[in-house]
Write a protein that holds these residues in place. Structure first.
Motif, short mmCIF file in Angstrom:
data_model
loop_
_atom_site.label_atom_id
_atom_site.label_comp_id
_atom_site.label_asym_id
_atom_site.label_seq_id
_atom_site.Cartn_x
_atom_site.Cartn_y
_atom_site.Cartn_z
N LEU A 70 1.02 -1.26 -0.07
CA LEU A 70 0.01 0.01 -0.01
C LEU A 70 0.88 1.30 -0.23
N LYS A 97 -0.78 -4.38 -5.69
CA LYS A 97 -0.37 -2.82 -5.23
C LYS A 97 -1.52 -2.02 -5.09
N ALA A 122 -4.82 1.93 6.00
CA ALA A 122 -3.78 0.84 6.44
C ALA A 122 -4.48 -0.16 7.28
N ALA A 123 -5.45 0.22 8.00
CA ALA A 123 -6.37 -1.13 8.59
C ALA A 123 -6.88 -1.81 7.62
N ASP A 124 -7.64 -1.24 6.66
CA ASP A 124 -8.36 -2.12 5.73
C ASP A 124 -7.36 -2.90 4.78
N PHE A 125 -6.22 -2.32 4.59
CA PHE A 125 -5.48 -2.91 3.68
C PHE A 125 -4.80 -4.25 4.40
N ILE A 126 -4.59 -4.00 5.54
CA ILE A 126 -3.98 -5.35 6.49
C ILE A 126 -4.83 -6.11 6.60
N GLN A 127 -6.36 -5.67 6.81
CA GLN A 127 -7.28 -6.98 7.16
C GLN A 127 -7.59 -7.65 5.66
N ARG A 128 -7.54 -6.78 4.80
CA ARG A 128 -7.73 -7.74 3.32
C ARG A 128 -6.58 -8.66 3.09
N VAL A 129 -5.29 -7.97 3.30
CA VAL A 129 -4.13 -8.99 3.11
C VAL A 129 -4.13 -10.24 4.02
N ALA A 130 -4.52 -10.00 5.37
CA ALA A 130 -4.36 -11.00 6.28
C ALA A 130 -5.66 -11.99 6.00
#
Length: 132
Positions: A70, A97, A122-130
């Protein structure tokens, strides 16, 4: 941006001679100052030399990155070139990306008026990736 300042090519040897050098008059983060964050009138030469080395290491490593990324950049950032995130994105090996552009932040986006947007992205990205 910093790289347009001709003195950056000599920042390593300058670090051993003078501790600071004045910033060019147009290179102050006006957005940060408007938002109550300091924009120092000088470059600390040792710190700038270290930053330049980190940038070189980053550029070398970009093609090896295959994990999701991100990128977040502000259109009003006076320090980083306006196409920095595009150049970084093009060098990444990963196909996963995202780029988030901010309109009202300066260089330090985590203290700017759009910081909640940054935190949420950042939180949404981390949740999606996790969740993958």
């Amino acid at each position: 941006g910093m790289r347009q300042d001709w003195r950056m090519r000599f920042i390593r040897p300058l670090g051993g001679i003078v501790p600071t050098i004045p910033k060019p008059s147009g290179h102050k983060d006006k957005t940060a100052m408007e938002q109550g964050n300091p924009s120092y009138p000088v470059y600390v030469t040792h710190a700038m030399a270290e930053a330049a080395e980190l940038v070189q290491m980053m550029q070398t490593g970009l093609p090896q990155i295959s994990v999701p990324v991100l990128l977040i950049q502000s259109h009003r950032d006076p320090v980083i070139e306006s196409n920095a995130s595009t150049l970084i994105s093009e060098q990444l090996k990963t196909h996963d990306k995202e780029t988030l552009w901010l309109d009202n932040s300066g260089h330090v986006i985590t203290f700017g008026p759009e910081r909640e947007i940054v935190f949420q992205a950042a939180a949404d990205f981390i949740q999606r990736v996790a969740g993958q």
